[in-house]
Write an enzyme that holds these catalytic residues in place. Sequence first.
Site, PDB file in Angstrom:
ATOM      1  N   ASP A  16     -35.661 -93.649 -64.436  1.00 30.06           N
ATOM      2  CA  ASP A  16     -35.361 -94.873 -65.188  1.00 30.06           C
ATOM      3  C   ASP A  16     -34.262 -95.676 -64.498  1.00 30.06           C
ATOM      4  O   ASP A  16     -34.224 -96.901 -64.579  1.00 30.06           O
ATOM      5  CB  ASP A  16     -34.933 -94.488 -66.609  1.00 30.06           C
ATOM      6  CG  ASP A  16     -35.020 -95.642 -67.594  1.00 30.06           C
ATOM      7  OD1 ASP A  16     -35.687 -96.637 -67.287  1.00 30.06           O
ATOM      8  OD2 ASP A  16     -34.410 -95.526 -68.668  1.00 30.06           O
ATOM      9  N   CYS A 240     -30.652-103.756 -66.700  1.00 27.07           N
ATOM     10  CA  CYS A 240     -31.820-104.577 -66.950  1.00 27.07           C
ATOM     11  C   CYS A 240     -32.059-105.510 -65.780  1.00 27.07           C
ATOM     12  O   CYS A 240     -31.172-106.256 -65.364  1.00 27.07           O
ATOM     13  CB  CYS A 240     -31.580-105.390 -68.201  1.00 27.07           C
ATOM     14  SG  CYS A 240     -32.774-106.694 -68.391  1.00 27.07           S
TER      15      CYS A 240
END
Lengths: 307, 307
Positions: A16, A240
């Site tokens: 991730d 992000c």
Amino acid sequence: MKLPARVRIVDVSPRDGLQNERQPVPTDVKVELVHRLQAAGVQEIEVTSYVSPKWVPQMADNHAVMTGLQRRPGVRYAVLVPNLKGLEAALADRPDEIVVFGAASEAFSRKNINCSIAESIERFAPVVEQARAAGVAVRGAISCAVGCPYEGEVAPGRVGEVARRFKAIGVQRVDVADTIGVGTPLRVQRALEAVLAHYDLDHVSGHFHDTYGQALANTLAALQLGVWNFQSSVAGLGGCPYAKGATGNVATEDVVYLLHGLGLDTGIDLEALAETGAWISERLGRPTGSRAGRALLARRACVAEGG
Amino acid sequence: MKLPARVRIVDVSPRDGLQNERQPVPTDVKVELVHRLQAAGVQEIEVTSYVSPKWVPQMADNHAVMTGLQRRPGVRYAVLVPNLKGLEAALADRPDEIVVFGAASEAFSRKNINCSIAESIERFAPVVEQARAAGVAVRGAISCAVGCPYEGEVAPGRVGEVARRFKAIGVQRVDVADTIGVGTPLRVQRALEAVLAHYDLDHVSGHFHDTYGQALANTLAALQLGVWNFQSSVAGLGGCPYAKGATGNVATEDVVYLLHGLGLDTGIDLEALAETGAWISERLGRPTGSRAGRALLARRACVAEGG
């Protein structure tokens, strides 16, 4: 304050954390990251994904990473799997667990994978079945469990519904992921409680992004419900990609600092973890996203007058 | 989760935030910072200090700042005062409250102000007396209330002892300050409880630094004890001058985001506050230290796949 008796960290940084890196990260760096994490005492690691390299080029070396690992007994290695083709490739590399995923937001599901929540989970049914038949555990990540970039607030009932569907297809444990980091403690507790109607405390983990700085407060709120599994990313890797400068995953160092401060042993050597965070940050050419990591390594105290 | 019915923020950025800035901050910027904070709805502001300019040159313009303010009804303006000479100057500028200070660590007290804790508080007795005689409220900041850069962990009993001494000389309310940001929720609760033996909930505030990323978890833990007054600094201004890159004060934006998420009204317009944080950060030539501020202004959502 009621707290669980034990805790467990899954570090998701190799998967991730790195998947959104624009520059290619060399395979040997990924392997060394996993080695450093396990040397620091991390017992569960999300290593890579078997998503098509067309969509996530950074994870195209999944096979090389998995076969390059010197595995440690007692450490669990998980990989993300999007479909049967991905599962087939993954199983050849012998993960301990695969991760499937579904959103609690219909709009997010449509935009992200172009199908409804129900369809997306139904499609995972044969993946889960085959993984379990092969003796591989299955975890389900529930994204947008508190808020969605398109729909705003997500009702706890929607989160519970995803958990119910995951349970129905045989997913053994689930992550409650605040994908965009908008959650605050009471909302996070409501999302967790909705999931706890379908899974017991040993099979629910918290995955909180630190975009608004709320991840540790949310972790504390989750601990108070008895949740004891948490996902995080060393150095806060995995910001992000669409919000410049915004943080994403909560840093493992910060979570471990909190847990140790509460008297909860993670089995992790925080100093070694902070060094790992500094090392990977340097390799990626960026400052660490971990406040605890930065402070521990700076080891200098603030002596400002008057508080 | 038990939470108080109301909350109050004291923004300390004009004093605690700016005092360690190396470059001189123009007086009009300081005044505008206060004006922007009050326009955003902040009801208590720590404006400046009357410490000798020999020690804190950045606050040498205390009189100009205080007399340059366009005060708003209902807003309280506090100033730090180190001694009777400082008090005399401060009283001429009509603050609503003065702040005196004491450490819960003997070593810190010796190194910071070259006298024992007991002596340092005793010296404040005439300051407190004269301030109250002049109708000005008095707050006491208890620094190193959880940890000390020289002594390490600070026992709650030491914190309670400082509170007792402050009470004895007439200090009306106290701040429990985790000056070096090492605290975690249970330790912070123990420090607060020690102080709550001497002051009631309406007269104890939490002042948590975010050096290790723990400030909001500690805020949540304090709220659960019923503490409802908190100190913070817009944009996280006031990083520790001795630890490069380390954060200091928790950002007001992050605290307000937490409190609003918990359904607790601060009276503050979070958007306007975030804009204030961005404005002062730009004036100081640095990125904001607020995660919520950065995320709110970026207003872009993270849509990373799989959590």
